[in-house]
Design a protein around this motif. Structure first.
Motif, PDB file in Angstrom:
ATOM      1  N   ASP A 138      74.051  -0.251  40.125  1.00  0.00           N
ATOM      2  CA  ASP A 138      74.789  -1.333  39.457  1.00  0.00           C
ATOM      3  C   ASP A 138      74.752  -1.060  38.041  1.00  0.00           C
ATOM      4  O   ASP A 138      74.027  -1.222  37.215  1.00  0.00           O
ATOM      5  CB  ASP A 138      73.933  -2.813  39.527  1.00  0.00           C
ATOM      6  CG  ASP A 138      74.810  -3.951  38.986  1.00  0.00           C
ATOM      7  OD1 ASP A 138      75.797  -3.504  38.319  1.00  0.00           O
ATOM      8  OD2 ASP A 138      74.545  -5.007  39.279  1.00  0.00           O
ATOM      9  N   THR A 139      75.803  -0.175  37.787  1.00  0.00           N
ATOM     10  CA  THR A 139      76.088   0.311  36.327  1.00  0.00           C
ATOM     11  C   THR A 139      76.576  -0.678  35.458  1.00  0.00           C
ATOM     12  O   THR A 139      76.905  -0.463  34.130  1.00  0.00           O
ATOM     13  CB  THR A 139      77.128   1.659  36.438  1.00  0.00           C
ATOM     14  OG1 THR A 139      78.139   1.280  37.372  1.00  0.00           O
ATOM     15  CG2 THR A 139      76.353   2.809  37.057  1.00  0.00           C
ATOM     16  N   ARG A 140      76.516  -1.909  35.657  1.00  0.00           N
ATOM     17  CA  ARG A 140      76.796  -2.911  34.844  1.00  0.00           C
ATOM     18  C   ARG A 140      75.569  -3.240  34.085  1.00  0.00           C
ATOM     19  O   ARG A 140      75.293  -3.965  32.901  1.00  0.00           O
ATOM     20  CB  ARG A 140      77.355  -4.260  35.247  1.00  0.00           C
ATOM     21  CG  ARG A 140      78.692  -4.108  36.193  1.00  0.00           C
ATOM     22  CD  ARG A 140      79.123  -5.246  36.960  1.00  0.00           C
ATOM     23  NE  ARG A 140      77.925  -5.228  38.257  1.00  0.00           N
ATOM     24  CZ  ARG A 140      78.221  -6.177  39.182  1.00  0.00           C
ATOM     25  NH1 ARG A 140      79.025  -7.152  38.992  1.00  0.00           N
ATOM     26  NH2 ARG A 140      77.127  -6.333  40.230  1.00  0.00           N
ATOM     27  N   LYS A 141      74.321  -2.783  34.548  1.00  0.00           N
ATOM     28  CA  LYS A 141      73.047  -3.150  34.084  1.00  0.00           C
ATOM     29  C   LYS A 141      72.441  -1.921  33.409  1.00  0.00           C
ATOM     30  O   LYS A 141      72.713  -0.600  33.671  1.00  0.00           O
ATOM     31  CB  LYS A 141      71.828  -3.790  35.272  1.00  0.00           C
ATOM     32  CG  LYS A 141      72.930  -4.962  35.660  1.00  0.00           C
ATOM     33  CD  LYS A 141      71.822  -5.529  36.980  1.00  0.00           C
ATOM     34  CE  LYS A 141      72.381  -6.792  37.609  1.00  0.00           C
ATOM     35  NZ  LYS A 141      71.726  -7.575  38.965  1.00  0.00           N
ATOM     36  N   PRO A 142      71.039  -2.116  32.846  1.00  0.00           N
ATOM     37  CA  PRO A 142      70.688  -0.604  32.312  1.00  0.00           C
ATOM     38  C   PRO A 142      70.260   0.230  33.188  1.00  0.00           C
ATOM     39  O   PRO A 142      69.639   0.096  34.245  1.00  0.00           O
ATOM     40  CB  PRO A 142      69.429  -1.402  31.537  1.00  0.00           C
ATOM     41  CG  PRO A 142      69.710  -2.986  31.061  1.00  0.00           C
ATOM     42  CD  PRO A 142      70.664  -3.343  32.349  1.00  0.00           C
ATOM     43  N   GLN A 143      70.484   1.634  33.121  1.00  0.00           N
ATOM     44  CA  GLN A 143      70.121   2.496  33.818  1.00  0.00           C
ATOM     45  C   GLN A 143      69.438   3.605  32.903  1.00  0.00           C
ATOM     46  O   GLN A 143      69.925   3.957  31.759  1.00  0.00           O
ATOM     47  CB  GLN A 143      71.357   3.109  34.550  1.00  0.00           C
ATOM     48  CG  GLN A 143      72.142   2.101  35.491  1.00  0.00           C
ATOM     49  CD  GLN A 143      71.185   2.014  36.920  1.00  0.00           C
ATOM     50  OE1 GLN A 143      70.511   2.972  37.281  1.00  0.00           O
ATOM     51  NE2 GLN A 143      71.334   0.773  37.259  1.00  0.00           N
ATOM     52  N   ALA A 144      68.512   4.333  33.488  1.00  0.00           N
ATOM     53  CA  ALA A 144      68.000   5.511  32.576  1.00  0.00           C
ATOM     54  C   ALA A 144      68.906   6.690  32.280  1.00  0.00           C
ATOM     55  O   ALA A 144      68.808   7.144  31.537  1.00  0.00           O
ATOM     56  CB  ALA A 144      66.854   6.048  33.463  1.00  0.00           C
ATOM     57  N   ILE A 145      69.952   6.787  33.201  1.00  0.00           N
ATOM     58  CA  ILE A 145      70.758   7.938  33.125  1.00  0.00           C
ATOM     59  C   ILE A 145      72.218   7.465  33.570  1.00  0.00           C
ATOM     60  O   ILE A 145      72.126   6.580  34.380  1.00  0.00           O
ATOM     61  CB  ILE A 145      70.288   9.341  34.210  1.00  0.00           C
ATOM     62  CG1 ILE A 145      69.230   9.804  33.863  1.00  0.00           C
ATOM     63  CG2 ILE A 145      71.751  10.361  34.075  1.00  0.00           C
ATOM     64  CD1 ILE A 145      69.148  10.277  32.722  1.00  0.00           C
ATOM     65  N   PRO A 146      73.181   7.499  32.560  1.00  0.00           N
ATOM     66  CA  PRO A 146      73.344   8.643  31.708  1.00  0.00           C
ATOM     67  C   PRO A 146      72.935   7.994  30.368  1.00  0.00           C
ATOM     68  O   PRO A 146      72.735   6.891  30.122  1.00  0.00           O
ATOM     69  CB  PRO A 146      74.893   8.760  31.534  1.00  0.00           C
ATOM     70  CG  PRO A 146      75.366   7.669  31.959  1.00  0.00           C
ATOM     71  CD  PRO A 146      74.581   7.148  33.026  1.00  0.00           C
ATOM     72  N   ALA A 147      72.494   9.050  29.517  1.00  0.00           N
ATOM     73  CA  ALA A 147      71.699   8.467  28.107  1.00  0.00           C
ATOM     74  C   ALA A 147      72.309   9.574  26.731  1.00  0.00           C
ATOM     75  O   ALA A 147      72.568  10.731  27.264  1.00  0.00           O
ATOM     76  CB  ALA A 147      70.268   8.529  28.176  1.00  0.00           C
ATOM     77  N   LEU A 148      72.591   8.963  26.002  1.00  0.00           N
ATOM     78  CA  LEU A 148      73.172   9.740  24.798  1.00  0.00           C
ATOM     79  C   LEU A 148      71.984  10.447  24.050  1.00  0.00           C
ATOM     80  O   LEU A 148      71.078  10.107  24.147  1.00  0.00           O
ATOM     81  CB  LEU A 148      73.703   8.785  23.704  1.00  0.00           C
ATOM     82  CG  LEU A 148      75.147   8.268  23.618  1.00  0.00           C
ATOM     83  CD1 LEU A 148      75.086   7.060  22.493  1.00  0.00           C
ATOM     84  CD2 LEU A 148      76.061   9.389  23.611  1.00  0.00           C
TER      85      LEU A 148
END
Length: 300
Positions: A138-148
């Protein structure tokens, strides 16, 4: 390698097919650089956008790789992605087709489905029933990756819903997931509306786990599994080249397991893979309506 004016397919499809054939027949050797976009534009008499679309499709298939400032090159291991495509096409020769997929976005699955779906439309393949289950984060919620890379503690913002919204690596990942699942859903369900299959269904569920691998289960008898490498990558975020930590799905080496494998533990692994998929689907998966949100391209 010229376009056929009598071919009803769009020019970008013809260019994709011509370049794919040249790569697979080793006219362009592994590691060799392809002609530049300007050269391809002049060769085929098309716009730069048409050439870019063809190259993007080939990159999604895993046949080429773009190197910033250097050009586009044939991947060294072009056979690996084609193996999955061959098995998926073989799955569609049966009367009842089932595909379970778990991964990051479904981009590679969409690419692998294009050819068998075209063959169904032309009457070369005639499955009666097609059922796909797609598990994505669910990419609407926080994910570890991707990250700046510049700001690892950045919190994800809401998905992009218009041109004025600020894009982040997370909203970009959401847009890619939407684009892939929407394309798969539209292509598959259209087969039923056209009367080319009695049943053609796609169900998508999202969950809160950042994937570390991708899994395909074909007709409940064959599985393909591969770990996602995580590496630094430069991608366009808000049309600006941005360095991020990213999952490199096209670089995932796939291992195959089959119910008929008598050389090792293929059948046991397949059963465990099916149990894992069903456990996530039933216990963590939430139904996701791919049409609830539009991608930026849809809105334009």
């Amino acid at each position: 390698m010229s376009l056929d004016p009598d071919d009803p397919r769009p020019p970008y499809v013809q260019i994709t097919n011509l370049l794919r054939a040249a790569i697979l027949t080793k006219k362009f050797a592994p590691g060799e650089q392809l002609p530049s976009q300007n050269e391809l534009t002049k060769r085929y008499g098309v716009s730069r956008a048409t050439v870019q679309r063809a190259l993007r499709d080939l990159e999604q298939e895993g046949l080429i790789v773009s190197r910033q400032g250097k050009g586009v090159f044939v991947r060294v291991r072009t056979e690996r992605p084609m193996e999955l495509r061959t098995h998926i096409e073989q799955a569609f020769t049966e009367e009842s087709v089932t595909i379970d997929f778990s991964g990051f976005s479904g981009e590679t699955l969409h690419t692998a489905l294009l050819e068998p779906i075209d063959k169904i439309r032309s009457g070369k393949l005639r499955p009666r029933s097609i059922k796909l289950r797609i598990l994505v984060p669910d990419t609407r919620k926080p994910q570890a990756i991707p990250a700046l890379l510049e700001s690892p503690d950045e919190q994800p913002s809401r998905p992009v819903k218009g041109r004025r919204a600020k894009e982040t690596p997370h909203s970009r990942a959401h847009r890619i997931m939407l684009r892939s699942t929407q394309a798969i859903t539209a292509a598959v369900t259209e087969l039923e509306s056209l009367g080319l299959a009695e049943e053609a269904r796609v169900n998508v569920r999202v969950h809160g786990i950042t994937p570390s691998f991708k899994l395909y289960i074909l007709n409940q008898r064959d599985a393909f599994f591969g770990f996602y490498p995580i590496a630094q990558n430069t991608v366009p975020v808000g049309r600006k080249p941005t360095k991020i930590l990213d999952v490199l799905g096209l670089d995932a080496v796939l291992f195959s397991y089959s119910h008929s494998d008598d050389r090792g533990h293929g059948a046991e692994w397949l059963e465990q893979g099916k149990l894992w998929f069903d456990s996530i689907w039933n216990n963590l998966g939430e139904d996701f309506d791919v049409w609830e949100e539009l991608t930026e391209e849809d809105e334009s």
